[in-house]
Design a protein around this motif. Structure first.
Motif, PDB file in Angstrom:
ATOM      1  N   SER A  49       0.871  -1.121   0.062  1.00 27.99           N
ATOM      2  CA  SER A  49      -0.104   0.149  -0.075  1.00 27.99           C
ATOM      3  C   SER A  49       0.998   1.304   0.013  1.00 27.99           C
ATOM      4  N   TYR A 138       0.615  -5.756  -8.929  1.00 27.28           N
ATOM      5  CA  TYR A 138      -0.165  -4.623  -8.572  1.00 27.28           C
ATOM      6  C   TYR A 138      -1.211  -3.987  -9.128  1.00 27.28           C
ATOM      7  N   ASN A 290      -3.038   6.317  -6.076  1.00 25.98           N
ATOM      8  CA  ASN A 290      -2.119   4.987  -6.934  1.00 25.98           C
ATOM      9  C   ASN A 290      -1.522   6.023  -7.781  1.00 25.98           C
TER      10      ASN A 290
END
Length: 331
Positions: A49, A138, A290
């Protein structure tokens, strides 16, 4: 057009959680398959994360098991069902075991010359587009903005059909909620040219309880992919909005990924992902949730077991990079 063969292919795609799922029963037109995976995933340097890793390794290991069945009703009609659950490891110093499974999929359906219709907890229509670029460790956040475009959604009715000699994949879904003002829908299609170029478009909209009261949502997604020999490259773009009492929350997402399969089981992957919103659905203080580059190397010992090493270069502010070591066994 061989519609019976196409319907069988659609059913196989819906039911098979693993390409290696083994048939454990077959009699009188009824079959049962069992599949799944056991996967060690250890994150080093930082958590996936972007959070700081206080210890030496964050354990993200998991076990999945799925059961799928198919039964022939008539020459032109068959039924199917599918269930999948996952158990994850608790990465903690006190050695607590995780004794619970999380339900991922649970649906049943009918297939025939018309395609396939299924009912239950399953992916929405937009997921076939997000999967175009979701090939890395990811990747995959393009689908996570709203329920109407996400995977593993309850009360979901899905239609899937193949047309134009298998070149056109169409999907449509409707989420029929038990709560007031939470219904939604989606539609997507991917057309693959003979040269290996795939073109995908989709739209989803509806209401959900992201905020209180229910929020009106909409999402557009487009994707391109290209396959030639051992090389694959894809890109997806999404944008949409969540209408709340304080105004519209607009979101956008980009994802690009590519891979090359070398001889003797080696695969190299690279990806770039960025997703942002006026207010993040999970944290109103983070507009950009992100922004990273991923580099991954895989080695397939055989069709059942693979190892991989992934590096995530995190470009979010004050976020750590992550290095993931994985060993995965499929059955």
């Amino acid at each position: 057009m061989k519609m019976a063969a196409i319907a069988t292919a659609i059913t196989t795609t819906l039911v098979s959680g693993s390409a290696l799922a083994a048939e454990v029963y077959s009699s009188d037109g009824t079959s049962l398959n069992i599949g799944g995976r056991v996967e060690f995933r250890g994150d080093f340097l930082g958590e996936s994360s972007g959070a700081e890793l206080e210890g030496s390794m964050d354990n993200k290991s998991r076990f999945r098991v799925n059961v799928g069945g198919n039964t022939q009703i008539t020459n032109e009609l068959s039924g199917f069902g599918f269930y999948e659950a996952e158990q994850a490891v608790i990465s903690s110093g006190d050695n607590d075991p995780n004794t619970s499974f999380t339900q991922r999929y649970l649906y049943a359906g009918l297939s025939g010359n018309f395609g396939a219709v299924s009912f239950g907890r399953q992916d929405t229509a937009l997921v076939q587009l997000s999967q175009m670029s979701d090939i890395g460790t990811y990747t995959g956040a393009q689908k996570s903005f709203i329920d109407a475009g996400n995977e593993q959604i309850n009360n979901n009715i899905v239609y899937a059909g193949m047309f134009a000699g298998d070149a056109l994949s169409l999907k449509a879904n409707a989420i029929l909620s038990s709560q007031k003002d939470q219904n939604s829908y989606g539609l997507s299609g991917i057309y693959t040219l003979p040269m290996g170029l795939g073109i995908g478009l989709g739209y989803a909209a509806g209401d959900q309880w992201l905020f209180a009261p229910a929020a009106e949502t909409s999402q557009f997604m487009g994707g391109l992919n290209y396959t030639v020999g051992q090389f694959y490259v894809a890109g997806t773009y999404t944008q949409g909005k969540i209408k709340v009492s304080t105004g519209d929350v607009n979101f956008t997402g980009y994802e690009f990924a590519g891979q090359y399969k070398f001889d003797r089981g080696f695969v190299a992957q690279a990806a770039y992902g960025k997703q942002q919103a006026d207010e993040s659905p999970t944290n109103s203080s983070d507009e950009e949730f992100n922004n990273y580059v991923e580099l991954t190397g895989k080695y397939y010992f055989n069709s059942s077991i693979q190892s991989y090493l992934s590096y995530k270069y995190n470009m979010l502010k004050d976020a750590d990079n992550s290095l993931r070591l994985g060993l995965r066994y499929d059955f």
